[in-house]
Design a protein around this motif. Structure first.
Motif, PDB file in Angstrom:
ATOM      1  N   UNK A  32     -18.688  14.620   4.710  1.00  0.00           N
ATOM      2  CA  UNK A  32     -19.087  13.360   4.089  1.00  0.00           C
ATOM      3  C   UNK A  32     -18.862  12.137   4.956  1.00  0.00           C
ATOM      4  N   UNK A  33     -18.193  12.312   6.088  1.00  0.00           N
ATOM      5  CA  UNK A  33     -17.962  11.188   6.989  1.00  0.00           C
ATOM      6  C   UNK A  33     -19.307  10.677   7.495  1.00  0.00           C
ATOM      7  N   UNK A  34     -19.426   9.383   7.564  1.00  0.00           N
ATOM      8  CA  UNK A  34     -20.710   8.795   7.960  1.00  0.00           C
ATOM      9  C   UNK A  34     -21.215   9.401   9.266  1.00  0.00           C
ATOM     10  N   UNK A  35     -22.444   9.815   9.263  1.00  0.00           N
ATOM     11  CA  UNK A  35     -23.208  10.391  10.367  1.00  0.00           C
ATOM     12  C   UNK A  35     -22.972  11.884  10.574  1.00  0.00           C
ATOM     13  N   UNK A  36     -21.896  12.453  10.063  1.00  0.00           N
ATOM     14  CA  UNK A  36     -21.619  13.872  10.321  1.00  0.00           C
ATOM     15  C   UNK A  36     -22.723  14.782   9.807  1.00  0.00           C
ATOM     16  N   UNK A  37     -23.117  14.612   8.569  1.00  0.00           N
ATOM     17  CA  UNK A  37     -24.142  15.500   8.017  1.00  0.00           C
ATOM     18  C   UNK A  37     -25.485  15.298   8.713  1.00  0.00           C
ATOM     19  N   UNK A  38     -25.807  14.074   9.084  1.00  0.00           N
ATOM     20  CA  UNK A  38     -27.047  13.814   9.813  1.00  0.00           C
ATOM     21  C   UNK A  38     -27.059  14.497  11.167  1.00  0.00           C
ATOM     22  N   UNK A  39     -25.922  14.457  11.849  1.00  0.00           N
ATOM     23  CA  UNK A  39     -25.808  15.120  13.155  1.00  0.00           C
ATOM     24  C   UNK A  39     -25.930  16.632  12.986  1.00  0.00           C
ATOM     25  N   UNK A  40     -25.225  17.180  11.999  1.00  0.00           N
ATOM     26  CA  UNK A  40     -25.322  18.625  11.756  1.00  0.00           C
ATOM     27  C   UNK A  40     -26.753  19.041  11.440  1.00  0.00           C
ATOM     28  N   UNK A  41     -27.431  18.257  10.630  1.00  0.00           N
ATOM     29  CA  UNK A  41     -28.815  18.569  10.285  1.00  0.00           C
ATOM     30  C   UNK A  41     -29.716  18.485  11.515  1.00  0.00           C
ATOM     31  N   UNK A  42     -29.514  17.466  12.338  1.00  0.00           N
ATOM     32  CA  UNK A  42     -30.324  17.320  13.557  1.00  0.00           C
ATOM     33  C   UNK A  42     -30.135  18.521  14.476  1.00  0.00           C
ATOM     34  N   UNK A  43     -28.899  18.952  14.655  1.00  0.00           N
ATOM     35  CA  UNK A  43     -28.626  20.109  15.509  1.00  0.00           C
ATOM     36  C   UNK A  43     -29.200  21.379  14.878  1.00  0.00           C
ATOM     37  N   UNK A  44     -29.055  21.512  13.568  1.00  0.00           N
ATOM     38  CA  UNK A  44     -29.609  22.684  12.875  1.00  0.00           C
ATOM     39  C   UNK A  44     -31.121  22.760  13.014  1.00  0.00           C
ATOM     40  N   UNK A  45     -31.770  21.591  13.096  1.00  0.00           N
ATOM     41  CA  UNK A  45     -33.223  21.557  13.198  1.00  0.00           C
ATOM     42  C   UNK A  45     -33.715  21.614  14.642  1.00  0.00           C
ATOM     43  N   UNK A  46     -32.800  21.792  15.592  1.00  0.00           N
ATOM     44  CA  UNK A  46     -33.227  22.028  16.965  1.00  0.00           C
ATOM     45  C   UNK A  46     -32.908  20.960  17.978  1.00  0.00           C
ATOM     46  N   UNK A  47     -32.360  19.833  17.573  1.00  0.00           N
ATOM     47  CA  UNK A  47     -31.965  18.819  18.560  1.00  0.00           C
ATOM     48  C   UNK A  47     -30.719  19.332  19.264  1.00  0.00           C
ATOM     49  N   UNK A  48     -30.792  19.453  20.591  1.00  0.00           N
ATOM     50  CA  UNK A  48     -29.646  20.010  21.302  1.00  0.00           C
ATOM     51  C   UNK A  48     -29.053  19.042  22.326  1.00  0.00           C
ATOM     52  N   UNK A  49     -29.823  18.078  22.772  1.00  0.00           N
ATOM     53  CA  UNK A  49     -29.322  17.108  23.750  1.00  0.00           C
ATOM     54  C   UNK A  49     -28.835  15.865  23.016  1.00  0.00           C
ATOM     55  N   UNK A  50     -27.860  15.193  23.616  1.00  0.00           N
ATOM     56  CA  UNK A  50     -27.274  14.007  23.015  1.00  0.00           C
ATOM     57  C   UNK A  50     -28.347  12.990  22.641  1.00  0.00           C
ATOM     58  N   UNK A  51     -29.249  12.715  23.569  1.00  0.00           N
ATOM     59  CA  UNK A  51     -30.290  11.706  23.320  1.00  0.00           C
ATOM     60  C   UNK A  51     -31.211  12.122  22.177  1.00  0.00           C
ATOM     61  N   UNK A  52     -31.476  13.415  22.029  1.00  0.00           N
ATOM     62  CA  UNK A  52     -32.312  13.903  20.929  1.00  0.00           C
ATOM     63  C   UNK A  52     -31.609  13.702  19.582  1.00  0.00           C
ATOM     64  N   UNK A  53     -30.317  13.965  19.574  1.00  0.00           N
ATOM     65  CA  UNK A  53     -29.553  13.805  18.332  1.00  0.00           C
ATOM     66  C   UNK A  53     -29.543  12.345  17.911  1.00  0.00           C
ATOM     67  N   UNK A  54     -29.257  11.458  18.849  1.00  0.00           N
ATOM     68  CA  UNK A  54     -29.224  10.021  18.546  1.00  0.00           C
ATOM     69  C   UNK A  54     -30.600   9.542  18.079  1.00  0.00           C
ATOM     70  N   UNK A  55     -31.661  10.023  18.697  1.00  0.00           N
ATOM     71  CA  UNK A  55     -33.008   9.620  18.311  1.00  0.00           C
ATOM     72  C   UNK A  55     -33.394  10.160  16.935  1.00  0.00           C
TER      73      UNK A  55
END
Length: 117
Positions: A32-55
Motif C-alpha cells: 500500500x505504500x505509494x508507488x509500490x503497487x504501480x511499480x509491481x504492476x509495471x514489472x508484472x506487465x513487462x517493464x524491466x528497465x528503470x526508465x520503462x518503469x518510471x514511464x
C-alpha cells in the motif's frame, strides 16, 4: 489466518494470532505504500528497465522509483539484475514471491473495479 467455507458458501474466519496479524499488516503496508503497487504492476506487465518503469507509472519520480525498487528488492518481491555492458544495464523482474503476490492481489483489483468509485 485460515478461511473455511461453510455449506452455505459463507466464509468462516478463524482466530488470527498476533504474529499473523503483524505479518499481514507489514505486507499490506509494503504493497500500500505509494508507488509500490504501480511499480509491481509495471514489472508484472513487462517493464524491466528503470526508465520503462518510471514511464509506465504516471507521476513517479526517479528518486522515489529508486527508493521503492530497493524496498521491493529487499522484501524479495523484485529481482535486480546488473548486466555488465557499456553502459551498464539493469533489469528488474518479479521473483516467485512477487508473482505470487500479484496473483493474490487480483481479487482485490477485481473488487476495486466493481465497487470503488
Amino acid at each position: 489466518m485460515s478461511i473455511e467455507t461453510s455449506p452455505a458458501s459463507t466464509p468462516v474466519w478463524h482466530h488470527i494470532d498476533d504474529a499473523e496479524c503483524r505479518r499481514f499488516q507489514s505486507s499490506v503496508e509494503l504493497v500500500g505504500k505509494r508507488w509500490s503497487s504501480g511499480i509491481l504492476l509495471a514489472v508484472a506487465q513487462g517493464s524491466s528497465r528503470f526508465s520503462e518503469i518510471v514511464a509506465t507509472v504516471t507521476g513517479l519520480s526517479d528518486r522515489l522509483a529508486s527508493q521503492r525498487l530497493k524496498e521491493l528488492e529487499q522484501a524479495g518481491l523484485v529481482h535486480r539484475e546488473v548486466i555488465a555492458t557499456t553502459p551498464v544495464q539493469i533489469h528488474y523482474s518479479l521473483t516467485d514471491r512477487g508473482a505470487d503476490l500479484m496473483k493474490s492481489l487480483q481479487p482485490l483489483v477485481s473488487w476495486g473495479q466493481r465497487w470503488a468509485r
